[in-house]
Enzyme design. Structure first.
Site, PDB file in Angstrom:
ATOM      1  N   GLU A 259       0.841  -1.210   0.000  1.00 47.11           N
ATOM      2  CA  GLU A 259       0.000   0.000   0.000  1.00 47.11           C
ATOM      3  C   GLU A 259       0.872   1.255   0.000  1.00 47.11           C
ATOM      4  OE1 GLU A 259      -2.587  -1.230   3.367  1.00 47.11           O
ATOM      5  OE2 GLU A 259      -4.199  -0.779   1.951  1.00 47.11           O
TER       6      GLU A 259
ATOM      7  N   GLU B 228      -4.016  -9.143   3.181  1.00 46.29           N
ATOM      8  CA  GLU B 228      -4.839  -8.840   4.356  1.00 46.29           C
ATOM      9  C   GLU B 228      -6.026  -9.786   4.527  1.00 46.29           C
ATOM     10  OE1 GLU B 228      -3.653  -6.656   2.235  1.00 46.29           O
ATOM     11  OE2 GLU B 228      -2.789  -4.956   3.309  1.00 46.29           O
TER      12      GLU B 228
END
Ligand code: NAD
Length: 671
Positions: free
Chosen positions: A104, A124
């Protein structure tokens, strides 16, 4: 300049180095350091910036230990916002791994340059969450929504070359990574290329639906999978910042949820499994030459594991036809991996070339480790180990893949009992991650750590087990299956039991599993134990009657179910007839799914606690790892003991009371 993030100038390019060993996890101090260095850059004269990791990797992920409590500020979105706010371009220079929060961070940069060996991804979902720092919203601006669903919901690691092809990275560095990243930064001409200002890459509704359906099926409809799909699908329905806020809110809620807590527990449990307290200083022996004796179902699968880990393997069988069948099994497995795209044909050919065969035990004189996977019979194994002892190098380790037999008794058939241990693989051996490394009271520490080293080399999740019927996994699973058979004896239909446990989250119900592995294995075990069985113990004869009727499971088209030509499971009235003729509890009564789940799980938890109490397992978390990775226990429940820790104690106590009453004589309640 203290802290884990440093800044230096390379000409007019600012180089920010993240140095937080061992994997540059994006912990609080890293986030603080990044913000401070970005601020310095903002007030300096640099014309571009490169962010790079020290050591072997970029930011391999967020610091998962922080996820169990409220996150401290500054959080990752603030760091990424600072990167976007810088008026000069920022390039992420990626080697090693850029996963989760690490990727990210890279997505928040204006460009990404990676080494060929790097991996990127958003895992995730595997921790019960969704990306929470813009991962979903920036990804759909690099790949289309259907592809983004596949990537986010599988959480897979994308290797450098594929990442380039998909557009996840802009360039592959052929030489030095930092040099390439600086050069790339200069080509941006001082301009920002924020993904937040780029349009979403649409895809057709049909491809998006297909990707979503597949992801939901594979993700077992878990709430985080559904939420991830929703965030990706709706990326274009609101302004970027609104979607970022929505993603963050979903992330925060899921992070505090039960699935995430269970999956974090497993994450740490898996990393701890296979470590033996107090043996940190013991040096393992070499595992360069590992050969396999017995090339049946398991032996062939074990050979594939070894070949896949880069070792040359020799399979040893009793005679030429058996050896030819074994080699064919290995070839079929490699071919199936090629057909499914898991293995490239060239690699498959080189693995096949690394496989040899022999019908002479004397050919095993050069091995570091010999793994035996012959018939499950104590006399056969003792005889074989005595002969292996005679031919093997004096320092070689001898391992058995036995499922139930007394490994100490096998060890005593040799003159080197300290070098004998169990390596209990699960079927199919090349697919299942779990490996029980079994030590007897005679096994040396060196032999144990050598077995663990081999497990790591094969990419297995190893747990250490002591001796005892069924070691850890099979012992717990037997108690669970036995309770399920009791319920069938009392009136629950096998398909009702299976359905209730699948509803709980098991990959398959216990009777479908029994059919798949074959009813004859357990039948033989029952016959072996029949002489010593206490007649006061409750004994259900239904499975014996099924076996006597030739219903040995899926391989013969009939067991607890019937199977059609496509292998589909069909409820068979003949089974109901056998059950009603041999059930010992009359009249049969009805069960609902909740009662079936409570009893089956209480039996499983109690046995799991006994395994720890008896010292067969080193720690409770090992048991959780075993049941999740070897027996289809739902990962999002964290394994039986973690699940138990989240249950209402009164409800559990009542269920355990029912298990005790149903089991009767010989039941042992854990302390
Ligand atoms: P299998 O019958 O498919 O294969 C056994 C092979 O060993 C046969 O090919 C046989 O020819 C060979 N063999 C027997 N004696 C030999 C000898 N003296 N020298 C060389 N080869 C010999 O059995 P399997 O299912 O592969 O099981 C092998 C072992 O693995 C057993 O101990 C079993 O309990 C254990 N195990 C099986 C499973 C499973 O699911 N099948 C799972 C874990 C462990």
């Amino acid at each position: 300049m203290g802290g884990p993030v440093h800044l230096r100038m390379d000409g007019d390019v600012a180089v920010i180095v993240i140095d937080n060993p061992p994997v540059n996890a994006g912990s609080l101090s890293v986030r603080q350091g990044l913000l401070a260095r970005l601020d310095e850059v903002a007030h300096g004269k640099a014309r571009a910036t490169v962010i790079i990791g020290a050591g072997k990797t970029f930011v391999a992920g967020s610091d998962i230990r922080e996820f169990g409590a409220p996150l401290e500020d500054p959080q990752l979105p603030a760091v990424i916002a600072a990167i976007e706010a810088l008026p000069i371009p920022v390039v992420a220079a990626i080697h090693g791994a850029a996963l989760g929060g690490g990727f990210e961070l890279a997505l928040g940069c204006d460009a990404r340059v990676a080494t060929r060996g790097a991996v990127v991804g958003l895992p995730e979902v595997k921790l019960g969450m969704v990306p929470g720092a813009g991962g979903t919203q920036r990804l759909v601006r690099l790949v289309d929504i259907a592809r983004a669903i596949e990537l986010v919901c599988s959480g897979r690691r994308v290797p450098g070359p594929e990442a380039l092809e998909l557009g996840l990275v802009d360039a592959i560095a052929e030489g030095d990574l930092l040099t390439a990243a600086i050069a790339h930064a200069k080509t941006l001409g001082g301009f920002k290329r924020r993904l937040s200002e780029t349009p979403v890459k649409a895809a057709s509704a049909t491809t998006i639906d297909a990707a979503a359906d597949k992801a939901i099926r594979r993700g077992r409809r878990r709430p985080n999978v559904l939420a991830a799909i929703d965030l990706l699908r709706s990326a274009d329905t609101a302004p970027f910042q609104t979607m970022l806020d929505r993603e963050r809110a979903v992330f925060q809620e899921l992070r505090g949820g039960e699935d995430a807590a269970a999956l974090r527990h497993l994450f740490f449990a898996e990393r701890q499994a296979g470590r033996v307290d107090g043996l940190g200083d013991v040096v393992p022996g070499p595992v360069r030459r590992v050969n396999v004796v017995g090339a049946g179902t398991m032996g062939a699968g074990i050979a594939v594991c070894l070949l896949n880990s880069g070792l040359a393997v020799r399979l040893v069988e009793q005679d030429d036809p058996a050896l030819a069948r074994g080699i064919e099994r290995v070839e079929q497995t490699l071919a199936a991996d090629v057909a499914s795209g898991r293995l490239d044909p060239k690699e498959s050919a080189s693995r096949r070339a690394a496989l040899g065969g022999s019908v002479e035990l004397t050919d095993l004189g050069d091995c570091d480790v010999i793994i035996e996977a012959a018939f499950e019979d104590l006399a056969v194994k003792q005889n074989l180990f005595a002969r292996l002892d005679a031919v093997a190098r004096p320092d070689a380790i001898l391992a058995t893949n036995t499922s139930y037999l007394d490994i100490a008794a096998i060890a005593r058939a040799t003159g080197r009992p300290a070098s004998v241990l169990g390596l209990h693989f699960f079927s199919p051996a090349n697919v299942m991650k779990l490996l029980e490394v079994v030590r007897t009271p005679l096994t040396s520490d060196e032999a144990l750590v050598t077995g663990l080293k081999l497990a790591r080399q094969m990419g297995k999740i190893a747990i250490v087990s002591g001796l005892g019927e069924g070691f850890i996994g099979n012992r717990i699973f037997s108690a669970y299956r036995q309770q399920c058979e009791f319920m069938v004896d009392e009136g629950a239909a096998p398909q009702e039991v299976d359905a209730a446990l699948v509803e709980f989250g098991f990959a398959m119900g216990p009777f479908a599993v029994a059919d798949l592995s074959g009813l004859d294995i357990a039948w033989r075990t029952r016959q072996r134990l029949s002489a010593t069985r206490d007649p006061r113990q409750r004994y259900v004869t239904i499975a014996d009657r099924l076996c006597e009727a030739g219903r040995l499971g899926r391989k013969v088209g009939a067991g607890w179910y019937r199977y059609d030509e496509q292998g589909r499971r069909i409820v068979d009235p003949a089974v109901a007839a056998i059950i009603s003729a041999s059930a010992s509890v009359r009249p049969p009564r009805a069960f609902d799914a909740a009662e079936i789940q409570r009893r089956a799980l209480a039996a499983m938890v109690n046995e799991a606690q006994l395994v720890v109490q008896d010292g067969v397992a080193q720690r409770p978390a090992d048991v959780d790892v075993a049941l999740v990775h070897g027996y289809g226990f739902p990962a999002w429940e964290g394994g039986p003991l973690f699940w138990h820790s989240r249950q209402d104690p009164d409800v559990y106590a009542k269920a355990l009371g029912q298990v005790e009453a149903a089991t009767g004589h010989g039941f042992r309640r854990a302390d």
